[in-house]
Design an enzyme around this catalytic site. Structure first.
Site, PDB file in Angstrom:
ATOM      1  N   GLY A  47     -83.428 -10.100   6.120  1.00  0.00           N
ATOM      2  CA  GLY A  47     -83.189  -8.759   5.594  1.00  0.00           C
ATOM      3  C   GLY A  47     -82.847  -7.794   6.711  1.00  0.00           C
ATOM      4  O   GLY A  47     -81.934  -6.981   6.593  1.00  0.00           O
ATOM      5  N   ALA A  48     -83.593  -7.905   7.801  1.00  0.00           N
ATOM      6  CA  ALA A  48     -83.406  -6.989   8.914  1.00  0.00           C
ATOM      7  C   ALA A  48     -84.123  -7.557  10.126  1.00  0.00           C
ATOM      8  O   ALA A  48     -84.925  -8.481  10.001  1.00  0.00           O
ATOM      9  CB  ALA A  48     -83.982  -5.611   8.578  1.00  0.00           C
ATOM     10  N   GLU A  80     -85.924  -6.367  14.038  1.00  0.00           N
ATOM     11  CA  GLU A  80     -86.465  -5.202  14.732  1.00  0.00           C
ATOM     12  C   GLU A  80     -86.045  -5.051  16.182  1.00  0.00           C
ATOM     13  O   GLU A  80     -86.775  -4.433  16.963  1.00  0.00           O
ATOM     14  CB  GLU A  80     -87.991  -5.265  14.663  1.00  0.00           C
ATOM     15  CG  GLU A  80     -88.648  -6.399  15.478  1.00  0.00           C
ATOM     16  CD  GLU A  80     -88.947  -7.671  14.669  1.00  0.00           C
ATOM     17  OE1 GLU A  80     -88.296  -7.877  13.630  1.00  0.00           O
ATOM     18  OE2 GLU A  80     -89.839  -8.424  15.089  1.00  0.00           O
ATOM     19  N   ASN A  81     -84.887  -5.555  16.592  1.00  0.00           N
ATOM     20  CA  ASN A  81     -84.497  -5.422  17.993  1.00  0.00           C
ATOM     21  C   ASN A  81     -84.692  -3.984  18.459  1.00  0.00           C
ATOM     22  O   ASN A  81     -84.150  -3.070  17.850  1.00  0.00           O
ATOM     23  CB  ASN A  81     -83.018  -5.783  18.166  1.00  0.00           C
ATOM     24  CG  ASN A  81     -82.640  -7.025  17.398  1.00  0.00           C
ATOM     25  OD1 ASN A  81     -83.174  -8.080  17.651  1.00  0.00           O
ATOM     26  ND2 ASN A  81     -81.745  -6.870  16.426  1.00  0.00           N
ATOM     27  N   HIS A  84     -90.730  -1.175   7.880  1.00  0.00           N
ATOM     28  CA  HIS A  84     -91.180  -2.444   8.464  1.00  0.00           C
ATOM     29  C   HIS A  84     -90.592  -2.627   9.874  1.00  0.00           C
ATOM     30  O   HIS A  84     -91.324  -2.872  10.838  1.00  0.00           O
ATOM     31  CB  HIS A  84     -90.744  -3.589   7.533  1.00  0.00           C
ATOM     32  CG  HIS A  84     -91.126  -4.948   8.004  1.00  0.00           C
ATOM     33  ND1 HIS A  84     -92.101  -5.701   7.395  1.00  0.00           N
ATOM     34  CD2 HIS A  84     -90.676  -5.716   9.025  1.00  0.00           C
ATOM     35  CE1 HIS A  84     -92.226  -6.852   8.017  1.00  0.00           C
ATOM     36  NE2 HIS A  84     -91.356  -6.889   9.018  1.00  0.00           N
ATOM     37  N   GLU A  85     -89.289  -2.501   9.970  1.00  0.00           N
ATOM     38  CA  GLU A  85     -88.652  -2.746  11.276  1.00  0.00           C
ATOM     39  C   GLU A  85     -89.053  -1.685  12.291  1.00  0.00           C
ATOM     40  O   GLU A  85     -89.211  -1.983  13.478  1.00  0.00           O
ATOM     41  CB  GLU A  85     -87.126  -2.784  11.130  1.00  0.00           C
ATOM     42  CG  GLU A  85     -86.598  -3.796  10.115  1.00  0.00           C
ATOM     43  CD  GLU A  85     -87.156  -5.193  10.291  1.00  0.00           C
ATOM     44  OE1 GLU A  85     -87.477  -5.576  11.431  1.00  0.00           O
ATOM     45  OE2 GLU A  85     -87.290  -5.907   9.269  1.00  0.00           O
ATOM     46  N   GLU A 140     -95.975  -9.760  11.964  1.00  0.00           N
ATOM     47  CA  GLU A 140     -95.366  -9.578  10.647  1.00  0.00           C
ATOM     48  C   GLU A 140     -96.353  -9.031   9.624  1.00  0.00           C
ATOM     49  O   GLU A 140     -95.978  -8.255   8.748  1.00  0.00           O
ATOM     50  CB  GLU A 140     -94.767 -10.900  10.154  1.00  0.00           C
ATOM     51  CG  GLU A 140     -93.592 -11.393  10.991  1.00  0.00           C
ATOM     52  CD  GLU A 140     -92.463 -10.384  11.097  1.00  0.00           C
ATOM     53  OE1 GLU A 140     -92.476  -9.367  10.369  1.00  0.00           O
ATOM     54  OE2 GLU A 140     -91.570 -10.604  11.936  1.00  0.00           O
TER      55      GLU A 140
END
Ligand SMILES: [Zn+2]
Length: 923
Positions: free
Chosen positions: A331-332, A334-335, A367-368, A390
């Protein structure tokens, strides 16, 4: 390829401008598969480690990376210089590389300032299926202390949305990265473990007309006028397209990052600038999509501030770019500074988007962004602590979105999610939240519901136990103390213990280190010999079909109960021994055994208590009403509650208007239909289901005509209409769906997006070949990513097997993007009527599917085994998938779990289908 065209050392130094030591072009080139050199005095290299970590030959201190990325070409090339610390003299350095064609490698040390050439060889890591370790062998020992490793390589762009991969959209090429968990090694040689956090200095050469983005901002002075590369003039003119027109982008040095968080995006992007102070927030899209970024910019600014408040620390990186990636497996991601998203989550046009996508956007962004502190700033040591990373980000989604927009009901949504993960957690094949990870495959398998949702549930339980403020102070302490470093769960527990004087680790361990779902038996009575007593005892929730367990699992359970007439809840610590408490002077008519659904356990009530509780109705809060239904259904599956009692409980919820509770009702109906309703009882069941929902359908309608200001109603409407069409097979609902689908096909803006999202797929159930053509055309001309998904999803919903086959055939072409296939198969696998033909099609086309979906992406298809509910079907699926998924990464556990689900369904059908058939006949 021309690996020798640019002298390696010269390019790295000039491009990055940071060479600390003199270096020279390498004396000899060694191919990737050339055996280690002739030095007969050299001992053998250290073998791959059993725990999946790299042998302890060197630890990275900093990286310089130069990449040439032209996404229109099938390959890219790169050079990397890694300053390492060598703990003891060694002939070997072992690091990670996968699918890289290393054309030269050497080490520069104080003793060998001109560089010592390395022989390179690739080998499997522990449990590996492809070579992932790169062994650099030297003819003489490298001394302990600092050394600089330099490597040149070229590599194909990945084709499975992992590593460095490319995507074409509207004739333009883009490149993106997705490195977590273990795919940075496919973009550059590295020490690819989260414990190695170092600065990265990255420079990228890309075609003119493209923009390159990475974690850190570009250096303004150097991007303005890219310096001439002297070495390029020496290049032979063999590949003019690759070197004739280039952009060079030099990024600032990053703060310490683990390799899995390094990121890059290249392409002719549109960039929407949001606020610039105190740091820049931007949304990056493919060409021509910049107009749909407003909502994401607004949401991002609000949520990053809320998180900064929560952690009591402002955003720790220099800038914040959100990248909409047109083809993205997750989905995505988090860089830090360059957060990537599946484009459908980011490009949301508020006027025409569904309510659910707007809410998903907020949750995924939260979330990210939570990871920017928790995961990025403070990073796990190893993948066995992935759950903390997570689980925390998942917990934070609800916490932060609730603080921003309470009306979204994010916490209730999370509570509903926990009910689902308990089902997985109860399987014999379930893994513990915290388990050893010894290979790439195990690292990939760790990204599951147990890690995310049970991890979040355990944290929520701890928060409930110590109190929200105390928990927050513990989290702040953990983040401040461990900033820019690695830390693990025990460090978090220590921080919470410090501020709370509790021992949360003791409580958490039983939930983290063993799988399984506790069950609390609750008994109270206002008359008879036990009058005025509340009795609690624990066991384990085990569904029918699971064998006996040798050793009983035990937990230290924080149990809080709510009861009639009491504003405060009563809390107990329930250990192995049962406990009994006096209820006080006034005996309550009902007791809810998991106040706020904060505890990670299920509860078992007898029939009388269950019906009493159900009769309390609105006196229970929505979390309790949701939990009551979910626990009643769990009781049936455990064999503790007769199915007909459940059929009696459900009607007490007729008229329920909280959308999460309605979703739970629909979930229970779908579960009963799947496991307990035989074909001959199906008509009677359809009537039963329609009776549960028709009141809500009348109240909600289709939402067409006037704008409904209540978002929750839009979501409830979707659920109710879907169930009326799919489960109750209601003719009127399907007719209405067809009318709206036709309107939508003519003009996608003619009906609300929420209506379209349910009407268009429902209409496919009774539609023919012409509709498939119409949907394909609609997907092609879709103005928003969401409209495209509606059309694609609807192609998986055909009830006519011949049309469905043709629709599935489309997935073998490149008409749908790889990440879009899940919509088609999700729909086709999700329906009772189409599962068999979908499975038959999968078997016939397996070889083609494997070509279309390289790597582990095809593993998701094994899920269909979990939808089987007859022994012969299960055995067929087992034989097929066990044979066909051999040698695939990350598929073993999902397949085991799918087959176990099939077993449970078979056992439940044996137990209750006759009873349900009889009960439905008599209603
Ligand atoms: Zn995450």
């Amino acid at each position: 390829m021309r690996p020798t065209a640019i002298p390696f050392a010269l390019t790295v130094c000039s491009a990055i401008g940071a060479c600390a030591m003199p270096s020279v072009p390498q004396a000899r080139k060694v191919g990737l598969f050339e055996p280690a050199g002739p030095n007969s005095f050299r001992p053998p290299p250290p073998p791959p480690r059993d725990d999946g970590r790299l042998p302890d030959t060197a630890a990275p201190l900093s990286y310089e990376i130069w990449l040439h990325v032209d996404p229109s070409q099938p390959t890219f090339r790169g050079r990397v210089a890694i300053v390492v610390d060598i703990p003891q003299p060694t002939f070997y350095v072992v690091l990670n590389a996968r699918d890289l064609h290393v054309t030269g490698a050497k080490a520069i040390t104080d003793r060998a300032p001109l560089g010592l050439a390395a022989h390179t060889s690739a080998r499997l890591a522990n449990g590996g299926l492809v070579a992932e370790e790169l062994v650099l062998a030297f003819d003489e020992r490298l001394p302990a202390g600092r050394a600089r490793l330099e490597m040149a390589y070229d590599a194909p762009f990945a084709t499975d949305l992992a590593g460095l991969y490319r995507v074409e959209e509207d004739g333009r090429w883009y490149a993106y990265t997705q490195f977590e968990a273990t795919d940075a090694r496919r973009a550059f040689p590295c020490f690819d473990e989260p414990r190695f956090k170092t600065p990265f200095k990255i420079a990228v050469e890309t075609p003119t007309g493209t923009v390159a983005l990475s974690n850190a901002p570009a250096e303004p002075s150097r991007t303005a006028s890219p310096p001439a590369e002297p070495s390029r003039t020496a290049s032979p003119p063999a590949e003019p397209s690759r070197t004739a027109t280039v952009n060079a982008t030099y990024f600032e040095t990053t703060p310490p990052l683990p390799s899995y968080l390094v990121a890059l995006a290249v392409g002719p992007f549109d960039i929407s600038q949001g606020r610039t102070d105190p740091f820049s927030i931007r949304v990056v899209t493919t060409h021509g999509h910049g107009q749909m970024t407003g909502l994401a910019l607004e949401t991002a600014a609000a949520l990053i501030d809320k998180l900064g408040d929560y952690f009591d620390m402002s955003y720790p990186y220099a800038k914040l770019d959100l990248v909409a990636v047109p083809d993205f497996a997750a989905g995505a991601m988090e860089n830090p500074g360059l957060v990537t998203f599946r484009d459908t989550l980011l490009l949301v046009d508020p006027a025409h988007a569904t309510t659910s996508i707007k809410r998903s956007q907020a949750e995924v962004i939260a979330h990210e962004f939570a990871h920017q502190w928790f995961g990025d700033l403070v990073t796990m040591q190893w993948w066995d602590d992935l759950w903390l990373n997570e689980g925390f980000a998942t917990w934070a989604e609800a916490k932060i979105v609730d603080a921003w927009r309470p009306s979204f009901g994010a916490t209730l949504e999370q509570i509903a999610g926990v009910q689902g993960v308990m089902d997985t957690d109860a399987l014999e094949s379930a893994r513990a939240v915290r388990e050893p990870v010894r290979s790439t495959s195990e690292a990939k398998e760790a990204f599951d519901g147990i890690t995310y949702d049970k991890g979040a549930a355990v944290l929520r339980m701890i928060e409930g136990w110590v109190g929200a403020d105390t928990f927050q102070r513990g989290v702040q302490r953990y983040v401040h103390e461990n900033a820019w470093k690695n830390a693990g769960a025990e460090d978090l527990f220590k921080a919470i213990d410090f501020v709370s004087t509790q021992h949360v680790g003791d409580l958490a361990r039983a939930f983290l280190d063993q799988p399984g779902v506790p069950a609390v038996f609750v008994n109270w009575s206002c008359s008879g010999p036990h009058a005025g007593k509340l009795e609690l005892r624990q066991s384990e929730w085990r569904p029918l079909g699971e064998g006996q367990r040798g050793v009983a699992r035990k937990w230290t359970l924080p149990v809080c109960v709510a009861s009639e007439g009491q504003s405060a809840q009563s809390c107990f610590t329930l250990g192995a021994e049962p406990i009994a408490r006096t209820l006080g002077p006034r005996c309550p008519t009902w007791i809810y055994p998991n106040a706020g659904e904060v505890g990670y356990y299920r509860f078992i009530l007898d029939r009388r208590q269950l019906l009493t509780l159900a009769g309390a109705g609105r006196a229970l809060d929505p979390a309790a009403r949701l939990g009551l239904l979910s626990n009643a259904w769990a009781g049936v599956r455990q064999g503790a509650i007769a199915p007909r009692v459940l059929l009696d409980v459900l009607p007490t919820f007729d008229g329920e208007a909280n959308r999460f509770v309605v979703e739970q009702i629909v979930g229970v109906l779908a579960g009963v239909e799947h496991a307990l309703v035989e074909d001959e009882a199906h008509l009677a069941f359809e009537r039963y289901a329609a009776a549960r929902l028709i009141g809500r359908k009348r109240a909600l309608g289709w939402g067409v005509g006037k704008v409904d200001p209540n978002d929750d109603r839009a979501l409830e409407r979707r659920t109710v209409l879907w169930a009326m069409g799919q489960i109750a097979n209601d003719g009127a609902t399907l007719d209405e769906a067809e009318t709206y689908a036709e309107m939508w096909l003519k003009d996608a803006t003619s009906i609300p997006a929420d209506t379209a999202a349910v009407a268009v797929p429902l209409a496919s159930i009774r539609a023919g070949f012409r509709r498939l053509d119409e949907l394909r055309a609609a997907a092609k001309r879709a103005k928003t990513p969401q409209d495209r998904i509606v059309a694609i999803r609807a192609t998986g919903a055909f009830g006519d097997p011949a049309v469905l086959r043709q629709a599935l055939d489309v997935t073998l072409t490149d008409e749908w993007k790889i990440s879009e296939l899940r919509y088609v198969f999700g729909e086709a696998m999700g329906r009772r009527e189409t599962r068999a033909s979908t499975y038959a099609w999968e078997k016939e086309n397996w070889a083609k599917l494997r070509v279309r979906l390289p790597g582990s992406l095809a593993a998701g298809f094994a899920d269909i085994a979990g939808t089987m509910c007859a022994p012969a079907d299960r055995d067929d699926a087992r034989a097929f998938f066990e044979r066909e998924t051999q040698g695939m990464e990350g598929v073993r556990r999902p397949l085991d779990q799918a087959l176990e689900r099939a077993n449970l369904c078979i056992a439940l059908r044996r137990y209750g289908a006759d009873e349900v058939t009889k009960a439905l006949r008599h209603r």
